[in-house]
Scaffold this active site. Structure first.
Site, short mmCIF file in Angstrom:
data_model
loop_
_atom_site.label_atom_id
_atom_site.label_comp_id
_atom_site.label_asym_id
_atom_site.label_seq_id
_atom_site.Cartn_x
_atom_site.Cartn_y
_atom_site.Cartn_z
NE ARG A 47 3.60 -3.55 -2.43
CZ ARG A 47 2.87 -3.72 -3.53
NH1 ARG A 47 3.43 -3.62 -4.73
NH2 ARG A 47 1.58 -3.95 -3.45
CD GLU A 48 1.77 -0.29 -6.59
OE1 GLU A 48 2.01 0.31 -7.66
OE2 GLU A 48 1.90 -1.52 -6.44
CG HIS A 107 4.51 -7.07 -1.76
ND1 HIS A 107 5.10 -7.16 -3.00
CD2 HIS A 107 3.22 -7.44 -1.91
CE1 HIS A 107 4.19 -7.55 -3.89
NE2 HIS A 107 3.05 -7.72 -3.25
NE ARG A 167 -1.52 -9.60 0.24
CZ ARG A 167 -1.08 -8.35 0.44
NH1 ARG A 167 -1.45 -7.69 1.52
NH2 ARG A 167 -0.26 -7.79 -0.41
CB THR A 201 -5.70 0.50 -1.43
OG1 THR A 201 -5.11 -0.23 -0.36
CG2 THR A 201 -6.94 -0.23 -1.91
CG HIS A 273 -26.48 21.95 -7.44
ND1 HIS A 273 -25.42 21.27 -7.98
CD2 HIS A 273 -27.57 21.52 -8.10
CE1 HIS A 273 -25.86 20.46 -8.94
NE2 HIS A 273 -27.17 20.61 -9.03
#
Length: 410
Positions: A47-48, A107, A167, A201, A273
């Site tokens: 979707r996003e 959505h 939602r 996200t 390291h």
């Protein structure tokens, strides 16, 4: 009900279910409010992510991505609104009927027309959104706060009547008036909305604009908080495969600094390291790369390398030398790295040739492709290193410092 980290946000419903803390090298303060040990993910790449500038997901690619996300174990997969196009509507129907373990959401805008269309596709739930800031109310949809409350109430009641999850999300939440937000969320809470959302996200953080949290980064953060809980919920070793799949689909490279799967995620270069990592990985790694099917890489082909990294490489190459000999070899590698950039293959050649020279009557050049200028520079660098009385002292101090760091984490 667990909170939801999802395509439009973090759910408001919080259930306290804190698992016993495991011993961690960087232990966080116990949090009784955030429910980090009881959450679900709503993944919004389909979707996003489809709003990303380079994205074009045909039906076949959407199905492939949906299956990959399902294999990871995300609880919800969010799809583009069926109102966007006829193909988007068909894709919702197809993915909703794949029989995935994940629940399928879509959505849509907060209006009855979109809500009815969403329900008709057979998805498990509907996510509705409307802008609540003064900017969007004036320049986008032109509706009042009361209109938003009335419309949201109508839509939520309808979707619930169709036995679907619902939602409600407020767009531009952080620029919205707090009193307006509380009025809206109080109203939708009273009629029993499943959850509410305020953020985004997505795989690799792709979306319409920059700033979307990545799925890998989020999972990594939650893993630190409760490793066993997260490992029990999600197939972490499948993360790289889905990121590779999406990166290829949108024609981007996975960034070198991408959480978990980026080239430098588990790379160690500095000598101090490297020694600490080789002695105890927890000194500089809060996450075990093996949890994600990844491997750490101790970089040894540079002027920053330390003798412990070279010793580790000698072991990998099956070469046995004393510590004193390895330190001599390290000095030559550092000198050569001051003269020219070294590839891993170059450094391996130097190590092997140095090893052979130890038992040879005739010392051969460490690299046979050096120019006359490079040979001269290398000789000068060697003389500088051999002429520095402080070198051994610095090595000793570095070892002592590293031993202290390791001890602190054991």
């Amino acid at each position: 009900m667990p909170p939801y980290l999802n395509g439009t946000g973090i759910g408001a419903d919080l259930v306290h279910d804190v698992h016993a803390h495991q011993t961690k090298p960087m232990r966080t303060v116990q949090d009784f409010l955030s429910n980090v040990s009881n959450f679900h993910i709503i993944e919004s790449t389909l979707r996003e992510g489809e709003q990303f500038a380079n994205a074009f997901f045909d039906t076949e690619k959407k199905v492939e991505i949906a299956r990959a996300l399902d294999e990871i174990g995300v609880e919800y997969i969010e799809l583009t609104s069926p109102a966007s196009s006829e193909q988007s509507r068909r894709d919702c129907e197809i993915i909703a009927n794949l029989g995935l373990k994940a629940k399928i959401l879509t959505h849509v805008r907060c209006n009855m027309e979109d809500a009815r269309l969403a329900v008709s596709t057979g998805v498990d739930g509907v996510d509705v959104v409307i802008g609540t800031s003064s900017y969007l109310r004036e320049h986008s949809h032109g509706k009042s706060i009361q209109y938003i409350i009335d419309t949201a109430t109508e839509v939520i009641k309808y979707v619930k009547s169709q036995k679907k999850e619902i939602r409600f999300s407020s767009e531009d939440s952080f620029r919205s008036d707090l009193v307006d937000l509380l009025s809206i969320y109080s109203a939708v809470d009273k009629i029993g909305v499943t959850r509410v959302g305020i953020a985004d996200t997505s795989v690799l953080g792709i979306g319409e604009r920059n700033g979307i949290p990545s799925l890998g980064g989020f999972i990594a953060r939650m893993l630190v908080q409760d490793r066993e809980y997260v490992k029990g919920k999600y197939s972490l070793t499948k993360l790289k495969a889905v990121e590779d799949l999406v990166a290829d689909a949108v024609e981007v490279h996975i960034p070198f600094n991408n959480p978990i799967t980026g080239f430098c995620a588990f790379t160690h270069k500095a000598g101090i390291h490297a020694k600490a990592i080789l002695a105890n990985p927890a000194t500089y790694e809060i996450i075990n790369p093996a949890d994600f099917g990844m491997q750490r890489y101790v970089h040894f082909a540079s002027r920053l390398t330390g003798w412990n990294a070279i010793k580790s490489r000698c072991d990998q190459l099956g070469l046995t030398m004393t510590d004193a000999q390895i330190k001599q070899c390290t000095a030559k590698i550092k000198a050569m790295a001051d003269v020219r950039k070294l590839a891993i293959e170059d450094t391996d050649v130097i190590i092997n040739q140095f090893y052979q020279n130890l038992s040879s009557e005739t010392e051969k050049p460490l690299l046979d492709d050096l120019t006359a200028e490079e040979k001269k520079a290398f000789e000068e660098k060697e003389m500088e290193l051999n002429g520095e009385p402080e070198m051994q002292k610095l090595d000793t101090l570095a070892d002592a410092h590293t031993n202290g760091v390791v001890a602190d984490h054991l």
